[in-house]
Design an enzyme around this catalytic site. Structure first.
Site, PDB file in Angstrom:
ATOM      1  N   GLU A 125       0.818  -1.218   0.000  1.00 42.20           N
ATOM      2  CA  GLU A 125       0.000   0.000   0.000  1.00 42.20           C
ATOM      3  C   GLU A 125       0.851   1.267   0.000  1.00 42.20           C
ATOM      4  OE1 GLU A 125      -3.040  -0.161  -0.714  1.00 42.20           O
ATOM      5  OE2 GLU A 125      -3.190  -2.334  -0.507  1.00 42.20           O
ATOM      6  N   ASP A 216      -1.440  -2.209  -9.095  1.00 41.93           N
ATOM      7  CA  ASP A 216      -2.079  -3.522  -8.971  1.00 41.93           C
ATOM      8  C   ASP A 216      -2.348  -4.138 -10.333  1.00 41.93           C
ATOM      9  OD1 ASP A 216      -2.090  -2.988  -6.279  1.00 41.93           O
ATOM     10  OD2 ASP A 216      -4.196  -2.400  -6.211  1.00 41.93           O
TER      11      ASP A 216
END
Length: 677
Positions: A125, A216
């Site tokens: 993250e 991602d």
């Protein structure tokens, strides 16, 4: 020398611990396999790839052919593998000893499968704290990727972010590549031609400047509309061919670029994450103010300049914002410390694997993607914690009771345990149970989630967003889709935690008066007694753990009518793994009385069984006196990349006794059984 730009392209692949097998298979079929197969056809298109450890294990186990393809891509120098913490933890949120263990574990795994030890690492993250530098460096990691926002927040200008920088902490060096937010929002959502034209516009002389993309992989097939867009309509193929055909774009790996190009200088980054995460970490009132401020800046045309200084929260805010995340996190830290205290000869690989799974980031936070709202992800964390705790108890037996402030909220918790069950009572005056563990089932039945106020709730009732304008498709960040019908009542906030055995008087007008001033009277082994007094009326509440049962006793004394009390209620929130799925039901008087997602009302009940076939067990609630029961599912409203949705968190059983029963002694028990295989 002609103007050029080096495209440093990377993708990150991860599936949360506890995710359903069909989700993994769909992700593989719609994303991992077609992405690898498409890229394999273009050996000159070079990119970095990070797989989290458990996902990599799964793919080698279930899809060895596709992994063999990846091995060949690594061998021919097309793919640079990135490391990280094996189970995808936020490194800043776990102890340094576990950072070292997690990073080293994935590096060993990559070396075993691919014959390569990573020098780059994906930062989960993109949560940056300088404290993570020593562990990364000590494990052989030389560079990581973080967002360009991190650099802007440190005072760097956007024009400076076309290369990499160096930082240091405690004598260790680490190089930092700034991921381009502009590229994250274009790839793969804008037209391929537009994305490549944007890249070519970054070329400069002398080159090469760096254009850095790392995001991602699930955007390439799993996000809404992306499978059709990326593969069926050929976006990825067209993008690769246009990049390879460009006279201005080169495609080195991150490691090659770092070897050829000097760093831009030294930098010290603030504690932060990507800009959307910084908003998600804020409590709803602060998030409203932050979002309104951002919108005002955008309307004024000054956001491009001011956004570096419009700081949201930090990732660890999730622990202070959500008590459920904080409790889970502190349970994990305590077990990590307990494992570390064991002599090394008593450590096993399985113990560390369970601890690492419990450190997986997904269940600890919530935003567009975070999984705190997803019961199956929290359940995976608790299952790992309870399995580890059971192993440690067999080596280092704990006392039957222990009192401490585990979650650092200023209020003690009382742990009551035996070899089968553990109950944790919050000593906040409610005398309620916040965690109820069955070790044989590796299940915490207190693992519910209250309905929190959320910033995005103010968008829910506005209806679907307008259709995407222009070329390409809409990013999940721009969608306001409703997966379920949601009303204003669904957005009501819970005034207190969804605990077990929380009590209330029923007033003369039917109003509830929660009992919040129980006094602790005694602790005796695995049992505890509380009392509450009001104008001559006394109630004693006993809680005990006995074998596979939790036993609750109420003893009433005094003239209830004189103080306007007409009855007594007890609410029990039970986190059942099947939730409103087909694997669970109520059993009443030997007959199925409906699923756990259905309402159930009973009069004169003395026994009710909750069966959960997915869990492989059942709970039997018994009362010595006939009682009225009202059972309802508890839903929360959350957001995901697919839209706003209602998720069942627990089943709420409310027991109500009439005035005459409230003058007697009430004995409740909840027996937890594991079904035989």
């Amino acid at each position: 020398m002609s103007a050029s730009v080096a495209l440093l392209f990377g993708v990150h692949a991860h599936q949360p611990a506890g995710n359903f097998p069909h989700v993994l298979e769909e992700a593989h079929a719609r994303c991992y396999r077609p992405f690898l197969e498409t890229c394999y056809r273009y050996p000159q298109f070079r990119f970095a790839l990070h797989f989290s450890g458990p996902l990599l294990d799964y793919l080698f186990r279930q899809h060895a052919g596709d992994m063999a393809l990846l091995v060949r891509m690594v061998e021919r120098g097309q793919v640079e593998l990135f490391g990280a913490g094996d189970a995808e933890p936020v490194l800043a949120a776990i102890p340094n000893r576990d950072r070292l263990g997690q990073i080293a574990k994935l590096s060993r795994k990559l070396a075993a499968h691919f014959g390569r030890t990573p020098q780059g690492a994906w930062l989960t993250e993109r949560v940056w704290e300088a404290t993570v530098v020593p562990a990364l460096a000590d494990c052989g990691i030389r560079y990581v990727t973080v967002d360009d926002y991190h650099f802007l927040a440190s005072g760097k200008s956007a024009a400076e972010l076309d290369g990499y920088f160096t930082t240091e902490e405690d004598g260790r060096r680490l190089d930092l590549f700034p991921i381009s937010e502009a590229l994250r929002y274009r790839i793969p959502f804008a037209l391929a031609a537009e994305s490549v034209a944007y890249l070519e516009g970054l070329a400069r002389e002398p080159g090469p400047a760096a254009a850095i993309y790392f995001d991602d992989i699930e955007k390439f097939g799993i996000w809404p509309e992306t499978y059709e867009w990326v593969y069926e309509k050929g976006w990825l193929r067209e993008f690769i061919e246009r990049v390879l055909g460009s006279g201005k774009i080169t495609i080195p790996t991150f490691g090659e670029y770092r070897d050829r190009v000097r760093p831009r200088g030294v930098v010290y980054l603030p504690t932060t994450s990507y800009i959307e995460m910084n908003e998600w970490t804020l409590p709803a009132p602060a998030a409203h103010a932050y979002a309104d401020l951002v919108e005002r800046e955008k309307r004024a045309g000054s956001y491009g300049v001011s956004k570096a200084f419009l700081r949201g929260g930090i990732w660890k805010n999730f622990m202070s914002r959500y008590p459920e995340a904080n409790w889970m996190h502190k349970r994990m830290l305590a077990l990590s410390e307990r494992l570390a205290r064991l002599p090394s000869a008593q450590h096993t690989e399985e113990m560390h694997t369970l601890l690492y799974v419990a450190q997986a980031n997904d269940a600890y936070w919530h935003g567009l993607f975070g999984g705190l709202y997803l019961p199956h992800l929290r359940r995976a964390v608790y299952a790992a914690l309870l399995e580890l705790e059971c192993m440690l108890d067999q080596i280092d037996t704990r006392a039957s009771s222990q009192c401490l402030d585990l979650d650092l909220d200023g209020i003690d918790e009382l742990f009551l345990r035996n070899a089968e069950l553990q109950a944790v009572v919050k000593l906040d005056g409610s005398a309620a149970i916040l965690e109820l563990d069955a070790y044989a089932l590796s299940q915490n039945f207190g693992d519910s989630l209250r309905r929190h106020p959320e910033h995005y709730h103010r968008h829910v009732l506005g209806g679907p967003a307008a259709a995407h304008q222009g070329g390409g498709i809409a990013s999940a960040h721009d969608r306001v889709d409703l997966k379920h019908d949601i009303s204003g009542a669904d957005l009501e906030v819970d005034p207190a935690a969804r605990t077990l055995f929380r009590d209330a008087w029923v007033g003369a007008q039917g109003d509830l008066q929660p009992l919040l001033d129980y006094a602790l009277r005694r602790v005796d082994g695995a049992s505890v007694a509380f009392t509450i007094e009001r104008d001559g009326v006394t109630l004693q509440k006993d809680i005990g753990v006995c074998g596979s049962r939790i036993i609750i006793g109420y003893r009433f004394a005094g003239a209830f009518d004189a103080i306007g009390i007409s009855g007594f209620e007890c609410a029990i929130d039970l986190a059942m793994p099947s939730c409103d799925g087909p694997g669970a039901h109520y059993l009443y008087r030997d007959a199925v009385a409906g699923g756990l997602g259905q309402p159930l009302d009973l009069e004169g009940m003395t026994e009710l069984v909750l069966v959960d076939n997915f869990m492989g067990g059942s709970l039997t609630l018994r009362s010595n006196l006939p009682v009225g029961l009202r059972a309802r599912p508890c839903y929360t409203v959350s957001q995901s990349e697919g839209g706003f949705e209602k998720i069942m968190q627990s089943v709420t059983l409310t027991l109500a006794w009439p005035p005459d029963a409230a003058h007697a002694s009430i004995d409740l028990s909840l027996e937890i059984r594991k079904h035989s295989a």
